[in-house]
Design a protein around this motif. Structure first.
Motif, short mmCIF file in Angstrom:
data_model
loop_
_atom_site.label_atom_id
_atom_site.label_comp_id
_atom_site.label_asym_id
_atom_site.label_seq_id
_atom_site.Cartn_x
_atom_site.Cartn_y
_atom_site.Cartn_z
N GLN A 185 0.91 -1.15 0.02
CA GLN A 185 0.02 0.12 0.08
C GLN A 185 0.91 1.08 -0.05
O GLN A 185 1.70 1.27 0.61
N SER A 186 0.51 2.12 -0.86
CA SER A 186 1.41 3.34 -1.01
C SER A 186 0.84 4.55 -1.03
O SER A 186 -0.55 4.50 -1.63
N GLU A 187 1.14 5.69 -0.70
CA GLU A 187 0.68 7.13 -1.00
C GLU A 187 1.38 7.79 -2.09
O GLU A 187 2.74 7.80 -1.91
N VAL A 188 0.80 8.08 -3.27
CA VAL A 188 1.53 8.64 -4.30
C VAL A 188 0.89 10.07 -4.21
O VAL A 188 0.00 10.70 -4.27
N THR A 189 2.15 11.02 -4.04
CA THR A 189 1.78 12.52 -3.51
C THR A 189 2.40 13.41 -4.80
O THR A 189 3.56 13.31 -5.20
N PHE A 190 1.50 14.24 -5.38
CA PHE A 190 2.37 15.16 -6.54
C PHE A 190 1.43 16.40 -6.35
O PHE A 190 0.26 16.63 -5.94
N THR A 191 1.87 17.37 -7.20
CA THR A 191 1.60 18.69 -6.97
C THR A 191 1.20 19.20 -8.48
O THR A 191 2.07 19.57 -9.11
N PRO A 192 -0.12 19.17 -8.90
CA PRO A 192 -0.59 19.61 -10.19
C PRO A 192 -0.10 21.00 -10.18
O PRO A 192 -0.54 22.00 -9.51
N GLY A 193 0.48 21.39 -11.27
CA GLY A 193 0.74 22.90 -11.56
C GLY A 193 -0.41 23.44 -12.52
O GLY A 193 -0.16 24.78 -13.21
N THR A 194 -1.50 23.28 -12.07
CA THR A 194 -2.67 24.15 -12.84
C THR A 194 -3.97 23.68 -11.84
O THR A 194 -3.96 22.90 -10.95
N ASN A 195 -4.94 24.18 -12.38
CA ASN A 195 -6.23 23.78 -11.73
C ASN A 195 -6.75 22.62 -11.98
O ASN A 195 -6.53 22.00 -12.99
N TYR A 196 -7.26 21.97 -10.71
CA TYR A 196 -7.77 20.43 -10.81
C TYR A 196 -8.76 20.14 -9.97
O TYR A 196 -8.93 21.02 -8.81
N ASN A 197 -9.65 19.36 -10.13
CA ASN A 197 -10.63 18.81 -9.08
C ASN A 197 -10.84 17.25 -8.97
O ASN A 197 -11.68 16.81 -8.34
N GLY A 198 -9.81 16.65 -9.17
CA GLY A 198 -9.81 15.09 -9.28
C GLY A 198 -8.46 14.65 -9.65
O GLY A 198 -7.49 15.13 -10.07
N VAL A 199 -8.47 13.49 -9.75
CA VAL A 199 -7.31 12.43 -10.04
C VAL A 199 -7.70 11.35 -10.74
O VAL A 199 -8.83 10.64 -10.49
N ARG A 200 -7.13 10.93 -11.73
CA ARG A 200 -7.32 9.46 -12.25
C ARG A 200 -6.22 8.45 -12.11
O ARG A 200 -4.99 8.81 -12.45
N VAL A 201 -6.55 7.49 -11.90
CA VAL A 201 -5.89 6.10 -12.17
C VAL A 201 -5.76 5.25 -13.04
O VAL A 201 -7.28 4.73 -13.26
N SER A 202 -4.98 4.83 -14.01
CA SER A 202 -5.33 4.13 -15.13
C SER A 202 -4.51 2.77 -15.08
O SER A 202 -3.15 2.96 -14.56
N VAL A 203 -4.74 1.67 -15.53
CA VAL A 203 -3.94 0.32 -15.65
C VAL A 203 -4.19 -0.04 -16.96
O VAL A 203 -5.17 0.05 -17.37
N LYS A 204 -3.01 -0.78 -17.42
CA LYS A 204 -3.19 -1.62 -18.94
C LYS A 204 -1.96 -2.41 -18.72
O LYS A 204 -1.07 -2.38 -17.99
N PRO A 205 -2.20 -3.76 -19.21
CA PRO A 205 -1.24 -4.87 -19.42
C PRO A 205 0.33 -4.20 -19.51
O PRO A 205 0.22 -3.30 -20.39
N THR A 206 1.28 -4.99 -19.15
CA THR A 206 2.65 -4.68 -19.67
C THR A 206 3.37 -5.85 -19.52
O THR A 206 3.13 -6.76 -18.50
N LEU A 207 4.19 -5.98 -20.25
CA LEU A 207 5.33 -7.16 -20.38
C LEU A 207 4.60 -8.37 -20.56
O LEU A 207 4.66 -9.60 -20.11
N GLY A 208 3.29 -8.31 -21.33
CA GLY A 208 2.58 -9.44 -21.48
C GLY A 208 1.67 -9.96 -20.20
O GLY A 208 1.23 -11.06 -20.36
#
Length: 552
Positions: free
Chosen positions: A139-162
């Motif tokens: 379990q991990s916390e990913v923290t970043f600072t968007p340099g723009t206006n925002y009101n949400g966040v997207r998490v996306s996944v796709k297969p990799t390395l087959g």
């Protein structure tokens, strides 16, 4: 054994700068709405609503697989803030993610990016930018600072390395100041993770179970960290607070070994790291460090021997505590973590030996805290936990306490510190015991006197005690002991007190006088006001000279 330097932060990831922590209390604002998409057949999302339910332990799951004929797809979830409080530009945002795959390279299939009204904005982070997420079940916390206006966040996944990728999405939040008092020392989340020091963590069997038991303030419960016998393997738990500590605060961890007595030398494989946000602060220490105080707890009333490990990160503030366990022979059953907590320095009271003060009945006492903290209030209670707060006799922000009306016997008081802007106690309560010893009584004193006395005769009052050995007597003009008698003249009257307490008075005029005497010794307190022995002295006039009649 050669020590290995940890290559990255386990379970805590910094993707961009985090603002300095102010002293004003802060609170989390969680994303409260969500939408998701998934490629049919080869991707799907499970329990999407659990990522916006304000429960830090529940989560949605984004899954992708490799379908027949090599079909691949993707899944994504948008977490959105729709409440009255919205993040301002350049406000850091945090997403809690669980990454179950055991191959580090699969991180290339995970992307995190800010959104505005559902559309991606700013920088997308994936692959090498997510190296803070090591292999293993984390379990991990990913923290970043968007340099723009925002009101949400997207998490996306796709297969990799087959291979398919599966990611748990727990929640997203930003921090905002709180105008009123809050619970500053509350644990808001517990993260955990396992992995190895190498790129490929396949085969690691380290686990963490019942992680919330380590912060429930109950020493009878525990989480369990199990590492097995893998070389270069580790397991961690990370306790998260909303607000930073103050300088001088300590980390306290209570441990035990389910297999028997926990040998202190095994704790060289036990480590503690403090964090402020996502930044490591203070050194990474282990059981061999001089900074770590280790004591056995043998009187807790629970089965098994427990070890308490205390550590005050020098010169830093922190809002996260991470404990780590490396693979070690002798702890194959894991280690039990009964408590992880952050505590302020306990109040220290002046003039006490082992926090016990003995006074005589009627003697005033002021309890003074000698290590006061600026901008803090010290609160006094009548019990070690809960109880009733004592406010009478408390002054100077609680650094002074003058209990009144203490009766003969033992009296227990408890004091802790509460910080500015907080409504919870920051320290453990210090127990203070005041023992009041009963004073002597009038029955403990006899006085020999030749009353009544004649004018110009020395008045001699000789006290003794039938009950007290090696008595010390004091004389007074009043029952309340406000007018002591000393070896000094009072006008035409002279007083002389001998070493044995005998009082000699010269110069008294005709009349009746009252004197009061008390008694004490090294073990017996002096009579309290109102309980002294009263001695009445009568001075009679000289008889008239005889009348002599001469008869011639």
């Amino acid at each position: 054994m050669m020590r290995i330097v940890w290559p990255v932060i386990t379970g805590l990831l910094l993707l961009a700068g985090v603002d300095c922590y102010a002293q004003q209390p802060m609170e989390r604002v969680y994303a409260d709405d969500q939408t998701f998409t998934a490629t049919p057949v080869v991707a799907y999302v499970v329990d999407p609503e659990k990522s916006v339910d304000n429960d830090v332990t529940s989560h949605s799951t984004l899954n992708t697989i490799i379908g027949l004929l090599g079909l691949v797809g993707s899944a994504s979830q948008n977490l959105t803030f729709t409440g009255p409080s919205l993040p301002a530009p350049n406000t850091p945002i945090t997403v809690k993610i669980g990454f179950g795959s055991s191959v580090l390279d699969l991180l290339g299939g995970v992307t995190v990016q800010a959104t505005l009204n559902g559309s991606p904005v700013g920088t997308a982070y994936s692959g090498s930018a997510l190296l803070g997420l090591l292999g293993g079940s984390n379990q991990s916390e990913v923290t970043f600072t968007p340099g723009t206006n925002y009101n949400g966040v997207r998490v996306s996944v796709k297969p990799t390395l087959g291979l398919g990728v599966s990611v748990q999405v727990f929640h997203a939040y930003f921090m905002q100041p709180v105008p009123g008092p809050v619970i500053c020392n509350e644990v808001v989340d517990v993260l955990y993770g396992v992995g190895t020091y190498g790129v490929n963590a396949a085969g690691a069997t380290a686990t963490v179970s019942d992680e919330w038991n380590s912060v429930d303030q109950n020493l009878d419960t525990y989480s369990t960290m199990t590492i097995g016998v893998q070389a270069l393997a580790y397991v961690h738990q990370t306790v998260v607070y909303n607000n930073p500590s103050k300088l001088g605060d300590s980390i306290r961890v209570v441990l035990s070994d389910p297999g028997g007595l926990l040998e202190l030398e095994l704790l060289t494989n036990f480590q503690i790291q403090a964090y402020l946000g996502n930044q490591e602060v203070g050194p990474l220490i282990d059981g061999s460090s001089d900074l770590l105080d280790i004591d056995l707890l043998g009187l807790l009333g629970t089965p098994g021997t427990k070890v308490i490990a205390s550590y005050a990160p020098p010169g830093v503030q922190f809002d996260r505590i991470q404990i780590r366990l490396e693979s070690v022979v002798g702890l194959l059953d894991g280690i039990r973590v009964h408590q992880i907590e952050r505590v302020a320095p306990k109040p220290i009271i002046a003039g006490f030996t082992d926090n016990i003060l003995t006074i005589c009945e009627g003697e005033p006492v002021t309890l003074t805290i000698i290590n006061p903290e600026a901008n803090a209030i010290y609160r006094w209670f009548d019990a070690a936990e809960n109880g009733t707060e004592i406010t009478s006799g408390v002054s100077a922000d609680g650094t002074l306490f003058t209990p009144a009306g203490l009766t003969v016997g033992s009296h227990e008081f408890y004091v802790s510190v509460t910080r500015e802007g907080c409504n919870d106690e920051a320290s453990e309560r210090t127990k203070i015991t005041v023992i009041v010893i009963e004073g002597a009584s009038a029955a403990d004193i006899d006085v020999v006197t030749n009353d009544p006395f004649c004018l110009r005769e020395d008045v001699v009052l000789t006290p003794s005690s039938p009950t007290i050995t090696d008595p010390v007597f004091k004389w007074y003009h009043d029952q309340n002991k406000t007018q002591p008698i000393t070896n000094a003249p009072d006008g035409t009257i002279n007083y002389q007190i001998e070493q044995d307490g005998t009082l000699t008075i010269t110069g008294l005029a005709v009349g009746t006088y009252e004197y009061y005497v008390s008694v004490s010794n090294l073990d017996q307190c002096e009579n309290v006001a109102g309980t002294l022995k009263k001695v009445v002295v009568t001075v009679d006039a000289l008889p008239a000279p005889p009348v002599i009649t001469l008869t011639p």
